[in-house]
Design a protein around this motif. Structure first.
Motif, PDB file in Angstrom:
ATOM      1  N   LEU A 171       7.330  16.744   6.363  1.00  0.00           N
ATOM      2  CA  LEU A 171       6.730  15.404   6.280  1.00  0.00           C
ATOM      3  C   LEU A 171       5.346  15.519   5.653  1.00  0.00           C
ATOM      4  N   ALA A 172       5.162  14.840   4.534  1.00  0.00           N
ATOM      5  CA  ALA A 172       3.921  14.937   3.756  1.00  0.00           C
ATOM      6  C   ALA A 172       2.736  14.396   4.549  1.00  0.00           C
ATOM      7  N   PRO A 173       1.557  14.972   4.343  1.00  0.00           N
ATOM      8  CA  PRO A 173       0.374  14.408   4.992  1.00  0.00           C
ATOM      9  C   PRO A 173       0.025  13.074   4.347  1.00  0.00           C
ATOM     10  N   ILE A 194      -5.324  21.484   1.536  1.00  0.00           N
ATOM     11  CA  ILE A 194      -6.516  20.945   0.875  1.00  0.00           C
ATOM     12  C   ILE A 194      -6.007  20.103  -0.294  1.00  0.00           C
ATOM     13  N   THR A 195      -6.279  18.820  -0.225  1.00  0.00           N
ATOM     14  CA  THR A 195      -5.787  17.917  -1.267  1.00  0.00           C
ATOM     15  C   THR A 195      -6.794  17.863  -2.417  1.00  0.00           C
ATOM     16  N   LEU A 196      -6.297  18.109  -3.625  1.00  0.00           N
ATOM     17  CA  LEU A 196      -7.171  18.299  -4.787  1.00  0.00           C
ATOM     18  C   LEU A 196      -7.101  17.152  -5.793  1.00  0.00           C
ATOM     19  N   GLY A 207       7.050  11.485   1.719  1.00  0.00           N
ATOM     20  CA  GLY A 207       5.955  10.644   2.197  1.00  0.00           C
ATOM     21  C   GLY A 207       6.417   9.253   2.576  1.00  0.00           C
ATOM     22  N   ARG A 208       6.706   8.412   1.587  1.00  0.00           N
ATOM     23  CA  ARG A 208       7.021   7.008   1.874  1.00  0.00           C
ATOM     24  C   ARG A 208       8.201   6.837   2.834  1.00  0.00           C
ATOM     25  N   PRO A 209       9.281   7.603   2.687  1.00  0.00           N
ATOM     26  CA  PRO A 209      10.404   7.383   3.611  1.00  0.00           C
ATOM     27  C   PRO A 209      10.018   7.567   5.085  1.00  0.00           C
ATOM     28  N   VAL A 256       7.131  20.993  -3.388  1.00  0.00           N
ATOM     29  CA  VAL A 256       7.017  19.886  -4.342  1.00  0.00           C
ATOM     30  C   VAL A 256       7.229  18.573  -3.597  1.00  0.00           C
ATOM     31  N   ASP A 257       6.498  17.538  -3.994  1.00  0.00           N
ATOM     32  CA  ASP A 257       6.771  16.210  -3.436  1.00  0.00           C
ATOM     33  C   ASP A 257       6.687  15.162  -4.535  1.00  0.00           C
ATOM     34  N   GLY A 258       7.122  13.954  -4.182  1.00  0.00           N
ATOM     35  CA  GLY A 258       7.129  12.851  -5.137  1.00  0.00           C
ATOM     36  C   GLY A 258       8.553  12.382  -5.390  1.00  0.00           C
ATOM     37  N   GLY A 259       8.932  11.313  -4.708  1.00  0.00           N
ATOM     38  CA  GLY A 259      10.215  10.682  -5.001  1.00  0.00           C
ATOM     39  C   GLY A 259      11.441  11.406  -4.508  1.00  0.00           C
ATOM     40  N   VAL A 260      11.287  12.373  -3.619  1.00  0.00           N
ATOM     41  CA  VAL A 260      12.478  13.048  -3.078  1.00  0.00           C
ATOM     42  C   VAL A 260      13.204  12.066  -2.157  1.00  0.00           C
ATOM     43  N   ARG A 261      14.409  11.681  -2.533  1.00  0.00           N
ATOM     44  CA  ARG A 261      15.150  10.681  -1.753  1.00  0.00           C
ATOM     45  C   ARG A 261      16.606  11.073  -1.503  1.00  0.00           C
ATOM     46  N   ARG A 262      17.079  12.129  -2.145  1.00  0.00           N
ATOM     47  CA  ARG A 262      18.483  12.512  -2.064  1.00  0.00           C
ATOM     48  C   ARG A 262      18.621  13.993  -1.752  1.00  0.00           C
ATOM     49  N   TYR A 303       0.839  -1.204   0.000  1.00  0.00           N
ATOM     50  CA  TYR A 303       0.000   0.000   0.000  1.00  0.00           C
ATOM     51  C   TYR A 303       0.874   1.254   0.000  1.00  0.00           C
ATOM     52  N   VAL A 304       1.921   1.223   0.814  1.00  0.00           N
ATOM     53  CA  VAL A 304       2.797   2.400   0.916  1.00  0.00           C
ATOM     54  C   VAL A 304       3.646   2.554  -0.346  1.00  0.00           C
ATOM     55  N   ALA A 305       4.256   1.475  -0.766  1.00  0.00           N
ATOM     56  CA  ALA A 305       5.256   1.562  -1.837  1.00  0.00           C
ATOM     57  C   ALA A 305       4.638   1.755  -3.223  1.00  0.00           C
ATOM     58  N   ALA A 327       2.426   9.599  -7.277  1.00  0.00           N
ATOM     59  CA  ALA A 327       2.105   8.702  -8.401  1.00  0.00           C
ATOM     60  C   ALA A 327       1.114   7.612  -7.999  1.00  0.00           C
ATOM     61  N   ARG A 328       0.271   7.917  -7.034  1.00  0.00           N
ATOM     62  CA  ARG A 328      -0.645   6.918  -6.484  1.00  0.00           C
ATOM     63  C   ARG A 328      -2.053   7.024  -7.041  1.00  0.00           C
ATOM     64  N   ASN A 329      -2.356   8.120  -7.733  1.00  0.00           N
ATOM     65  CA  ASN A 329      -3.741   8.308  -8.177  1.00  0.00           C
ATOM     66  C   ASN A 329      -3.889   8.248  -9.690  1.00  0.00           C
ATOM     67  N   ARG A 389      -0.558   4.049  11.459  1.00  0.00           N
ATOM     68  CA  ARG A 389      -0.505   2.793  12.241  1.00  0.00           C
ATOM     69  C   ARG A 389      -0.097   1.610  11.375  1.00  0.00           C
ATOM     70  N   ARG A 390      -0.172   1.774  10.077  1.00  0.00           N
ATOM     71  CA  ARG A 390       0.276   0.655   9.235  1.00  0.00           C
ATOM     72  C   ARG A 390       1.785   0.456   9.378  1.00  0.00           C
ATOM     73  N   ALA A 391       2.464   1.453   9.957  1.00  0.00           N
ATOM     74  CA  ALA A 391       3.921   1.321  10.133  1.00  0.00           C
ATOM     75  C   ALA A 391       4.344   1.335  11.598  1.00  0.00           C
TER      76      ALA A 391
HETATM   77  C1  FNR Z   1      -0.113   9.380   0.829  1.00  0.00           C
HETATM   78  N1  FNR Z   1      -0.403  10.662   0.356  1.00  0.00           N
HETATM   79  C2  FNR Z   1      -1.496  11.335   0.869  1.00  0.00           C
HETATM   80  N2  FNR Z   1      -1.735  12.620   0.491  1.00  0.00           N
HETATM   81  C3  FNR Z   1      -2.764  13.309   1.014  1.00  0.00           C
HETATM   82  O1  FNR Z   1      -2.956  14.475   0.681  1.00  0.00           O
HETATM   83  N3  FNR Z   1      -3.604  12.707   1.932  1.00  0.00           N
HETATM   84  C4  FNR Z   1      -3.442  11.432   2.344  1.00  0.00           C
HETATM   85  O2  FNR Z   1      -4.191  10.926   3.191  1.00  0.00           O
HETATM   86  C5  FNR Z   1      -2.366  10.693   1.774  1.00  0.00           C
HETATM   87  N4  FNR Z   1      -2.148   9.398   2.136  1.00  0.00           N
HETATM   88  C6  FNR Z   1      -1.008   8.741   1.721  1.00  0.00           C
HETATM   89  C7  FNR Z   1      -0.743   7.469   2.199  1.00  0.00           C
HETATM   90  C8  FNR Z   1       0.440   6.831   1.837  1.00  0.00           C
HETATM   91  C9  FNR Z   1       0.725   5.460   2.367  1.00  0.00           C
HETATM   92  C10 FNR Z   1       1.361   7.477   0.966  1.00  0.00           C
HETATM   93  C11 FNR Z   1       2.658   6.820   0.574  1.00  0.00           C
HETATM   94  C12 FNR Z   1       1.079   8.731   0.478  1.00  0.00           C
HETATM   95  C13 FNR Z   1       0.513  11.342  -0.610  1.00  0.00           C
HETATM   96  C14 FNR Z   1       1.621  12.113   0.122  1.00  0.00           C
HETATM   97  O3  FNR Z   1       1.125  13.228   0.808  1.00  0.00           O
HETATM   98  C15 FNR Z   1       2.704  12.636  -0.845  1.00  0.00           C
HETATM   99  O4  FNR Z   1       2.091  13.400  -1.858  1.00  0.00           O
HETATM  100  C16 FNR Z   1       3.532  11.518  -1.486  1.00  0.00           C
HETATM  101  O5  FNR Z   1       3.724  10.462  -0.588  1.00  0.00           O
HETATM  102  C17 FNR Z   1       4.891  12.074  -1.910  1.00  0.00           C
HETATM  103  O6  FNR Z   1       5.635  11.124  -2.589  1.00  0.00           O
HETATM  104  P1  FNR Z   1       6.755  10.181  -1.890  1.00  0.00           P
HETATM  105  O7  FNR Z   1       7.652  11.037  -1.053  1.00  0.00           O
HETATM  106  O8  FNR Z   1       6.007   9.177  -1.084  1.00  0.00           O
HETATM  107  O9  FNR Z   1       7.437   9.571  -3.062  1.00  0.00           O
END
Ligand code: FNR
Length: 362
Positions: free
Chosen positions: A80-82, A159-161, A309-311, A285-291, A29-31, A257-259, A87-89
């Motif tokens: 730290l991204a929302p 506000i997530t869009l 997020g994921r890290p 900006v977010d998404g894949g920042v690892r370095r 789910y996370v990865a 890249a989850r949606n 609890r999954r971790a």
């Molecule tokens: C998320 N993300 C996310 N975003 C958001 O606005 N509300 C949410 O509830 C969630 N939930 C969520 C769960 C999990 C398990 C992940 C991995 C991500 C997206 C998150 O805020 C962020 O945009 C991305 O995680 C950034 O990319 P990286 O750093 O994970 O590659």
């Protein structure tokens, strides 16, 4: 005392090690990402393809990594991204992440989909936190969530869009993944639409309003004095709208890249968004920042900060709050190294001239 495994040299090591410390469906789910995970793969390629232009003999003996985000001083531009369901971790969920964020001095985003209540997360550590929610179909629910966040002491609202319709995440469908509890929502409502339809096989239409429009922003803007951060902007057109509608900051994000799959990577659209915003609001900006070098690239292309997020989940799974701090410490050392090796005395000193070229990935 830290119980972290040995040999964690970089953030990719955390991801590789976390596989052994999380239940497989939770790890997936996370990865994972949406459908073919094209954007997920493109994301790392995009960061890696950008080359830096180091300067020498700049007289830089020390470098200041700190910056401000919406008036808060942070030790480096990494937040730290929302994210839902910590609890999954870790059994203490968002409370544990809040302790890690506070120990490092950065700002945790607490999702409405959190696995502890927003009030509990707020109480867990005495440090600024930002709350993330959605435009709900029900405006009363939108207002109620906003007022609860204000009362709990959050200092800004995301506000997530980009999550207004169910995402197709095939790892979760195959694993028959079930969303965990979401105590911020009462009354046994179905889980939010971000994953409900495809993950659980239910055809819940969810509570997030897919029909919200820029006209609704004026209403929302009038409901709170807290800064508003719009998360999920991927075009110059929408960035310009944010600037016109009194939004305080935006996050260039495709939800990790989850949606929606097959978008550009976020770092590829950052330049057009920065140009459209023209300094009128803060851009993250977010998404894949690892370095550490990724952080410098983001700043050079117009961001004030990045989110990870994921890290954070991997840090939590491996060592709770200490694990989150270690993830941030590793990044900080890398950011410092990249700053010194490119001759940058401060975040403010970084500009577009740090970037050699922005290759098109096709
Ligand atoms: C998320 N993300 C996310 N975003 C958001 O606005 N509300 C949410 O509830 C969630 N939930 C969520 C769960 C999990 C398990 C992940 C991995 C991500 C997206 C998150 O805020 C962020 O945009 C991305 O995680 C950034 O990319 P990286 O750093 O994970 O590659």
């Amino acid at each position: 005392m830290s119980t972290l495994p040995d040999g964690l040299v970089n953030l990719f090591d955390f991801e590789a090690e976390a596989v052994h410390h999380m239940a497989p469906p939770e790890y997936d789910y996370v990865a994972g990402g949406a459908t073919d995970e094209v954007t997920l793969r493109r994301t790392r390629s995009a960061w890696d393809a950008i080359a830096l232009r180091p300067r020498v003999l700049t007289g830089t003996r020390t470098t200041d990594l700190s910056t401000t985000v919406l008036g808060h001083r942070v030790p480096m531009p990494v937040l730290l991204a929302p994210c839902g369901g910590h609890r999954r971790a870790h059994p203490e969920g968002e409370c544990e992440s809040a302790r890690g964020a506070a120990a490092f001095g950065t700002i945790l985003g607490v999702s409405a989909n959190g696995s502890v209540s927003l009030e509990e997360a707020a109480r867990a550590a005495d440090a600024p936190k930002w709350f993330q929610m959605y435009f709900y179909r029900d405006r009363e629910q939108t207002l109620d969530m906003l007022k609860r966040a204000e009362a709990a002491g959050y200092t800004a609202i995301y506000i997530t869009l980009d999550a207004n319709w169910p995402a197709k995440r095939e790892r979760n469908i195959r694993g028959n993944y079930r969303q965990s509890e979401r105590p911020n929502y009462k009354g046994g409502e179905p889980p939010p639409v971000t994953t409900a339809k495809f993950d659980s096989g239910q055809s819940s239409r969810g509570r997030v309003d897919p029909g919200s429009s820029w006209d609704d922003i004026a209403w929302l803007r009038d409901q709170t004095k807290l800064p508003l951060i719009f998360k999920g902007v991927m075009t110059s057109e929408d960035a310009a709208q944010c600037a016109q509608h009194g939004v305080d900051a935006l996050v260039v994000s495709n939800h990790g890249a989850r949606n929606l799959d097959t978008t550009l990577a976020t770092i590829e659209v950052l330049p057009e968004v920065s140009a459209a915003v023209d300094g009128k609001l803060e851009v993250y900006v977010d998404g894949g920042v690892r370095r550490g070098t990724d952080v410098l690239k983001a700043i050079a292309l117009g961001a004030k900060a990045v989110l990870i997020g994921r890290p954070m989940f991997y840090g939590l799974a491996l060592g709770g709050a200490d694990g989150v701090v270690q993830v941030l410490d590793i990044l900080r050392d890398e950011v410092e190294s990249a700053m010194m090796l490119t001759g940058q005395p401060s975040m403010d000193a970084i500009d577009r001239s740090l970037i050699a070229h922005m290759p098109a990935l096709g």
